[in-house]
Design a protein around this motif. Structure first.
Motif, PDB file in Angstrom:
ATOM      1  N   PHE B 181       0.815  -1.206   0.000  1.00  0.00           N
ATOM      2  CA  PHE B 181       0.000   0.000   0.000  1.00  0.00           C
ATOM      3  C   PHE B 181       0.863   1.276   0.000  1.00  0.00           C
ATOM      4  O   PHE B 181       0.596   2.219  -0.755  1.00  0.00           O
ATOM      5  N   ALA B 184       2.290   1.909  -3.410  1.00  0.00           N
ATOM      6  CA  ALA B 184       1.307   2.494  -4.335  1.00  0.00           C
ATOM      7  C   ALA B 184       1.110   3.980  -4.037  1.00  0.00           C
ATOM      8  O   ALA B 184       1.052   4.803  -4.951  1.00  0.00           O
ATOM      9  N   LEU B 185       1.053   4.307  -2.765  1.00  0.00           N
ATOM     10  CA  LEU B 185       0.838   5.711  -2.389  1.00  0.00           C
ATOM     11  C   LEU B 185       2.021   6.596  -2.775  1.00  0.00           C
ATOM     12  O   LEU B 185       1.856   7.696  -3.284  1.00  0.00           O
ATOM     13  N   LEU B 188       2.624   7.937  -6.376  1.00  0.00           N
ATOM     14  CA  LEU B 188       1.916   9.116  -6.898  1.00  0.00           C
ATOM     15  C   LEU B 188       2.893  10.286  -6.916  1.00  0.00           C
ATOM     16  O   LEU B 188       3.887  10.278  -6.201  1.00  0.00           O
ATOM     17  N   ASN B 189       2.563  11.288  -7.704  1.00  0.00           N
ATOM     18  CA  ASN B 189       3.472  12.437  -7.770  1.00  0.00           C
ATOM     19  C   ASN B 189       3.254  13.355  -6.589  1.00  0.00           C
ATOM     20  O   ASN B 189       2.180  13.894  -6.397  1.00  0.00           O
ATOM     21  N   LEU B 195       5.056  14.082   0.267  1.00  0.00           N
ATOM     22  CA  LEU B 195       5.622  12.739   0.448  1.00  0.00           C
ATOM     23  C   LEU B 195       5.794  12.437   1.936  1.00  0.00           C
ATOM     24  O   LEU B 195       5.442  11.359   2.422  1.00  0.00           O
ATOM     25  N   VAL B 198       2.389  11.864   3.602  1.00  0.00           N
ATOM     26  CA  VAL B 198       1.869  10.516   3.329  1.00  0.00           C
ATOM     27  C   VAL B 198       2.569   9.510   4.240  1.00  0.00           C
ATOM     28  O   VAL B 198       1.942   8.628   4.833  1.00  0.00           O
ATOM     29  N   VAL B 202       1.011   6.997   6.928  1.00  0.00           N
ATOM     30  CA  VAL B 202       1.212   5.544   6.856  1.00  0.00           C
ATOM     31  C   VAL B 202       1.796   5.030   8.178  1.00  0.00           C
ATOM     32  O   VAL B 202       1.331   4.021   8.719  1.00  0.00           O
TER      33      VAL B 202
END
Lengths: 438, 354
Positions: B181, B184-185, B188-189, B195, B198, B202
């Protein structure tokens, strides 16, 4: 519009939602400490709100609208992934974030630009205060007399409720304004005027509310009309301004003699300001705005503070607005939708008219005359506090009134940032960006 | 409310003054343990410690991920076999001997639970004293830097043996799920701050999930980090970003650990602290002197400091088994690590000055 990016974002949002749903389902089968649940929800909210923020930007909306929507969708109003108790536990983060946003608001205001726009700012503020308050009061008294809302009946109660709604109509959310300005890195006279009015109005609303509460208490017969409540509010405001000046001075000392780890410092400063304000019973937003203003305008370290703010604002905004979104309660909307719709539309109309008039009378630029109203639509924290205070003081009619105010806040919070972004673009002080710029 | 205000001011003053003082005294490698001491002192104030405990999980998740992100299989494959054997034997050997020593000295088999947590060597301290010039120095530094990988592998293995099969299944499932997961996250740009956000999300979600299912956040995020390091091209900037924010995070972690464990004032605590210091110090000294590890060429004090990983593993053990052994043991372990760290830094500095 980049459809591939949108698709990929949507897929990720669905994937994280399914994963979180599975975790929640699994967690109900094992025993664990109740203190863990809010942080679990926070982790999910950070990811999903950030992704919806980028999605909103891809679709041409401000990221904060995406953050708010994530909170609404996954909050107690709709899917219920985030419970009311989670929101309650995480509220301390929001009060700290509010201090940070207020520091940022003060830091964005330059004395030079305030001087240049002083007449426009005072013109718009005055026109807002008189026209929005007066217009809303008259319209609400008439409407409530005709329609009759459950719990708000009888001429005295209608007057009292209308006064509160009039104060709410004048109030606005500095946090949303600052967030949109920061997100689009808007700079220029239009932005300065909106910021200036926002800052001044924060004080004005506190004063109007204090006077109004005195009048309401007089009407209700709970206490004879007295000026003591007003003096108390004035005292609080002056103390908050004083505390803001001192706090700003201390921040300058740090930037001057330490000037290390400015990102960490600004977060600690916001945290500390929040605690100090609660400890001394001061107006947290006002104190922080003044502190930020002092650092920006009475030292050479303003740029250093703004640098620290810019480096750390993304996580703070994402968390703040997603929790705020989750806290928005739409459950009352069904029962009061006519009054709420009328109130919201009336407020928009009055804001538009009073901004235009105030700007025109003071010779503001066409951009300010036409589009500055978009910056005054949102309302959140302060408005909610007003509703809560009134509910506590007059539970009989305060409770139904609170549901009306909360529903109106929800609509204003969703529509306001979008319109303000359009206003900023139209004023030429921001260029439209894609989601990838976030 | 006054207590909270006082604590925030104390932490803020400490954060900005400690590092300056230690820097001036040229013992910057001690940085970290002073926050543990501050935490011990603040533990005396009523701050709703029970509500603060869930905050420990994300910090452990972050440390695990940080170590996992450093593990690149390409480098490991290219390494001479003896490096890996030495690191593995240090981790296994020292842990086993240490566990035995603790049982024999204290007569308390449960105290040996911390043996593995006493095996790491602080890379920060070692690299402070040993310059990276010269093949011998680089070999030693390399040995110290790959040690955490083996220690965490051993930690995961120990958990697989001691925990219930269901917990092991949870560990494998969550490591895999979160690894895929996160990948995948992160693909992304994002801008760097996006970053990082995110990643924060997580880590918080993963760690609190571990808290719910009573599994180790350190191990699960370590494996997720290893997967990311070897499959995700964006790992270098991620590593840079989280490494850049290391200091405030470590500070908060150590402060929290100190605040939550506290310092008890009973003879049992004193006895177990002394036992751990004695056994851990002595055995580390013996292992450093074993010629096969090639550490003998440097003063023994350089390898005495167990570092942050040691506290992270100890904390992980404590939060998972908190209900089954007295909190005083964890405090004893922390005091022992702190004193070993101080010995490493002070004695190392004295050796350096000579």
């Amino acid at each position: 519009m980049n459809w591939r990016a949108i698709g990929s974002l949507l897929l990720n949002i669905i994937a994280i939602s399914v994963l979180f749903f599975l975790i929640l389902t699994g967690s109900s089968t094992v025993s664990h400490s109740a203190a863990i649940a809010p942080y679990l929800a926070l982790g999910f909210l950070i990811i999903v709100a950030y992704l919806t923020g980028i999605l909103a930007r891809e679709l041409g909306f401000p990221a904060l609208t995406g953050n708010l929507l994530a909170g609404i969708v996954f909050g107690p109003s709709l899917l219920g992934f985030i419970t009311k108790s989670n929101i309650h536990s995480l509220e301390f983060i929001n009060t700290i974030a509010l201090s940070f946003i207020a520091l940022s608001a003060g830091g964005e205001l330059k004395l030079k630009s305030l001087r240049e726009n002083a007449s426009v700012i005072s013109g718009i503020t005055l026109s807002h205060t008189v026209l929005i308050f007066g217009g809303t009061l008259v319209a609400m008294v008439s409407f409530l007399n005709i329609s009759g809302i459950q719990g708000i009946a009888g001429s005295r109660i209608i007057w009292m409720a209308s006064i509160v709604l009039a104060v709410v109509a004048v109030a606005k959310s500095p946090a949303s304004t600052i967030a949109v300005i920061n997100e689009y890195k808007a700079r220029g006279p239009f932005t300065d005027v909106v910021l200036g009015v926002t800052m001044v109005k924060d004080v004005v609303v506190l004063l109007i509310f204090a006077v109004s509460m005195g009048i309401i208490r007089g009407i209700s017969g709970a206490a004879p009309f007295s000026l003591s409540f007003l003096f108390h509010t004035f005292g609080d405001i002056f103390l908050s301004i004083g505390a803001g000046l001192v706090y700003g001075g201390l921040m300058i000392l740090f930037y001057r003699f330490v000037a290390r780890e400015i990102t960490v410092f600004i977060v600690i400063a916001a945290f500390l300001a929040n605690e100090l304000a609660s400890f001394a019973g001061l107006e947290q937003m006002l104190m922080c705005m003044i502190a930020g203003f002092v650092v920006q305008n009475f030292s050479r370290q303003g740029a250093l503070m703004i640098e620290g703010i810019e480096k750390s604002h993304l996580p703070i905004y994402v968390i703040f607005f997603s929790i705020a979104g989750a806290g928005l309660d739409f459950s009352y909307f069904g029962s009061v939708y006519i009054l709420v719709t009328l109130f919201v539309l009336l407020r928009v109309g009055l804001i538009f008219f009073s901004t235009f008039l105030g700007a025109k009378l003071t010779g503001a630029s066409p951009a300010i005359r036409k589009f500055a109203w978009t910056g005054f639509l949102t309302n959140a924290g302060l408005t909610l506090s007003i509703a809560i205070i009134v509910e506590k003081a007059f539970p009989d009619w305060g409770r139904p009134l609170k549901s009306i105010i909360i529903s109106a806040i929800a609509i204003n919070q969703l529509v306001g940032p979008v319109l303000f972004k359009i206003g900023l673009v139209k004023s030429g002080e921001v260029r439209p960006q894609s989601g990838r710029d976030r | 409310m006054f207590t909270r205000l006082f604590v925030i001011i104390a932490v803020a003053v400490a954060y900005f003054s400690f590092s300056a003082i230690f820097k001036k005294r040229k013992i910057s490698t001690f940085v970290g343990m002073e926050y543990l001491i501050l935490g011990f002192l603040l533990s005396k104030f009523p701050l709703g410690q029970g509500l603060l405990k869930p905050l420990l999980y994300p910090f452990l998740g972050w440390i695990g991920l940080l170590i996992g992100l450093e593990v690149d299989f390409h480098y490991l494959k290219e390494l001479p076999r003896h490096f890996l054997t030495k690191a593995a034997l240090w981790a296994v050997g020292l842990t086993m001997v240490m566990a035995l020593g603790l049982v024999l000295l204290t007569g308390n088999p449960m105290l040996s639970i911390f043996a593995l947590a006493l095996a790491p060597i602080s890379f920060r301290v070692t690299s402070h004293f040993i310059p990276s010039r010269g093949i011998d120095n680089r070999t030693v530094l390399f040995f110290v830097s790959i040690l955490p990988f083996f220690i965490l592998l051993l930690f995961a293995g120990a958990q697989a043996v001691t925990l219930s099969p269901l917990s092991t299944v949870y560990m494998i499932c969550f490591s895999t799920l979160f690894a895929i997961f996160s990948r995948a996250l992160l693909s992304l740009n994002h801008k760097p701050e996006g970053l990082l956000l995110v990643l924060i999300g997580v880590i918080v979600l993963l760690s609190e999930t571990c808290a719910v299912f009573q599994i180790s956040p350190l191990t699960v995020s370590f494996f997720a980090g290893v997967y990311l390091a070897n499959t995700c091209k964006k790992c270098d900037p991620i590593y840079r970003d989280i490494a850049a924010d290391e200091k405030p995070l470590y500070m908060l972690f150590l402060l929290l650990v100190g605040m939550l464990s506290g310092i008890p004032d009973n003879p049992e605590f004193l006895f177990s602290s002394l036992s751990i210091i004695l056994i851990a110090g002595l055995l580390r000294f013996v292992f450093v002197k074993v010629p096969w590890f090639n550490l003998k060429t440097h003063p023994w004090a350089y390898f005495m400091a167990p570092g942050g990983l040691s506290i992270a593993i100890g904390t992980d053990i404590w939060i998972q088994n908190g209900g089954t052994f007295p909190a005083a043991w964890f405090s004893s372990f922390l005091v022992a690590v702190m004193i070993l760290q101080a010995i490493g830094v002070m004695a190392g500095k004295m050796g350096d000055d000579k």
